[in-house]
Motif scaffolding. Sequence first.
Motif, PDB file in Angstrom:
ATOM      1  N   GLN A 176      -6.291  43.288  23.382  1.00  0.00           N
ATOM      2  CA  GLN A 176      -5.521  44.074  22.873  1.00  0.00           C
ATOM      3  C   GLN A 176      -6.755  45.420  22.569  1.00  0.00           C
ATOM      4  O   GLN A 176      -7.635  45.252  22.177  1.00  0.00           O
ATOM      5  CB  GLN A 176      -5.277  43.967  21.489  1.00  0.00           C
ATOM      6  CG  GLN A 176      -3.996  42.786  21.463  1.00  0.00           C
ATOM      7  CD  GLN A 176      -3.550  42.510  20.219  1.00  0.00           C
ATOM      8  OE1 GLN A 176      -3.959  42.095  18.950  1.00  0.00           O
ATOM      9  NE2 GLN A 176      -2.229  42.870  20.136  1.00  0.00           N
ATOM     10  N   THR A 223      -1.569  44.021  16.810  1.00  0.00           N
ATOM     11  CA  THR A 223      -1.973  42.783  16.389  1.00  0.00           C
ATOM     12  C   THR A 223      -1.147  42.488  15.064  1.00  0.00           C
ATOM     13  O   THR A 223      -1.048  41.269  14.814  1.00  0.00           O
ATOM     14  CB  THR A 223      -3.492  42.906  16.019  1.00  0.00           C
ATOM     15  OG1 THR A 223      -3.858  41.695  15.617  1.00  0.00           O
ATOM     16  CG2 THR A 223      -3.850  43.759  14.970  1.00  0.00           C
ATOM     17  N   THR A 319      -8.214  44.508  14.459  1.00  0.00           N
ATOM     18  CA  THR A 319      -7.768  44.053  15.575  1.00  0.00           C
ATOM     19  C   THR A 319      -8.871  42.843  15.851  1.00  0.00           C
ATOM     20  O   THR A 319      -8.402  41.588  16.558  1.00  0.00           O
ATOM     21  CB  THR A 319      -7.651  44.945  16.891  1.00  0.00           C
ATOM     22  OG1 THR A 319      -6.777  45.837  16.362  1.00  0.00           O
ATOM     23  CG2 THR A 319      -7.278  43.960  18.112  1.00  0.00           C
ATOM     24  N   SER A 322      -8.106  39.479  14.490  1.00  0.00           N
ATOM     25  CA  SER A 322      -6.715  38.829  14.709  1.00  0.00           C
ATOM     26  C   SER A 322      -5.711  38.744  13.951  1.00  0.00           C
ATOM     27  O   SER A 322      -4.594  38.253  14.323  1.00  0.00           O
ATOM     28  CB  SER A 322      -7.010  37.306  15.225  1.00  0.00           C
ATOM     29  OG  SER A 322      -8.117  37.076  16.000  1.00  0.00           O
TER      30      SER A 322
END
Length: 518
Positions: A176, A223, A319, A322
Amino acid sequence: MLDLGVGSWPTRRIRMTPDKVALVDRGVETTYAALAQQTNRLAQGLRALGVARGQRVAYLGYNATTFVETMFATAKLGAVFLPLNTRLVPPEWGYILRDSGASVLVWDDPFGEVVLATMDDLGTRPVEDPTNGPQLPTLVSVTGAPGQTSLEQVRAMGSDDPLDEPIGLEDLFMIQYTSGTTGHPKGVMLSHGNITWNMTNGLIDMDLSSDEVALVVGPLFHTAAMNQQFMPTFVKGGTLYLEQSWNVDRAFDLIESVGITFFWGPPTMFLNLMQHDRWDSADLSSLRTFQCGGAPLPEAMLAAFGDKGFGILQGYGLTEASPGVTLLRARDSMRKIGSAGTSCFFEDVRVVDEVGAAVAAGETGEIQAQGFNITQGYWRKPAATAAAILPGGWLRTGDIARIDEDGYLYIVDRLKDMIISGGENIYPAEVEAEIYTHPAVAEVGVIGVPDERWGEVGRAVVVLRPGRTATSAEIVEHLQGRLARYKIPKTVVFADELPKNASGKLLKTVMREQHGQI
């Protein structure tokens, strides 16, 4: 099963509830059994297309069943999913595709023209590392655009034979990209284990049920919507309504007609609900879980939801984690207003001074986090990875906070003066780099200023070159097509000089004092 990763989740879920509706996309229902079958066929088809373990498969499109299928199918192969932010522009997508070395780009309507523009951008720039992947990814059109391979054709290349690759929790699942503090975004590498443990933390705190009905209005390329809402609901076997954009009337309609139980969104969405004419009369009795991310909710908003019997889960994350780091449980939302809560279950958080020593309660320092959900690092950026992840797996967030005497975290300042506007992260350095390309600009600094609708928006403070002129409108127009619209400053002001320290570094704190008034 050999596959311990996220790609096995559809197959694992059909052992329990094969006939349950998993996804609802623009009125079309897909059961868990159908999703597992479509995912398996697509994975086989992607393999026939040449996708191998470790290769990157990008997706450009709004929330849709095809987004979910592509993500799970990529994971089943041991390949790496690369969701693209739909709000970017071709040069930004081009950089990400080059940097990641994506071998396939799956795109959905209405992105046909911008995909071609992105391919033009890719074709005019050299590959930084020819061994990292092809310069031009294979294009796959979700709807079957003329002259393009369609997603259905790729599925047809596959079969219903079960696919079970040996994939471990340490294997890379997704990259990401986050806006860069130095002008370019960085690819955050998230493993199957990162996502699994973050999902576990979410289920421990949110008490989701198998009869959950989630309204997914946050973009899945982010996310938060993906890993805080979609993944936990999917694992529990709930039903996910995938919305392509936020519409407050549509939200009220779905809450009342299908019994939405789980709502996630940034503060702006909560404000839209609360200020709408239907707020007082709507039947919201089905709702059980509200989760907000991006910025703390004000007391008035918390009170408005509290008056209807709703507590709101708030938290802090990024991000690289997670994204969950801390959570303010609903029961504490009024008692600890402004707090980001305490650490998630399988997470440790500390606040340290400049030498890495823990600070006392009430003192400020850098937030550091450790847990199974912490990133493996940044794609192809070993120096940035080494700077961000300390021995012992501690992630340096760069965010400044204090912890009160009860252990609750309060965010004081943001990473590298980052601006959060409507749930989107804006890094001033990236915006400043584009403003500097205007021929009349000598110096520029971008700061965040309060905004009633978005929480915060960008403001550019510009010093013009001697003898040159430019208007605010001209500066803004110069940025059109160079940056995503949400990154373009809403206002531009002019100054004779910008405040700097002895080494020439911009003093953003002073800039905010001088130019941060609404």
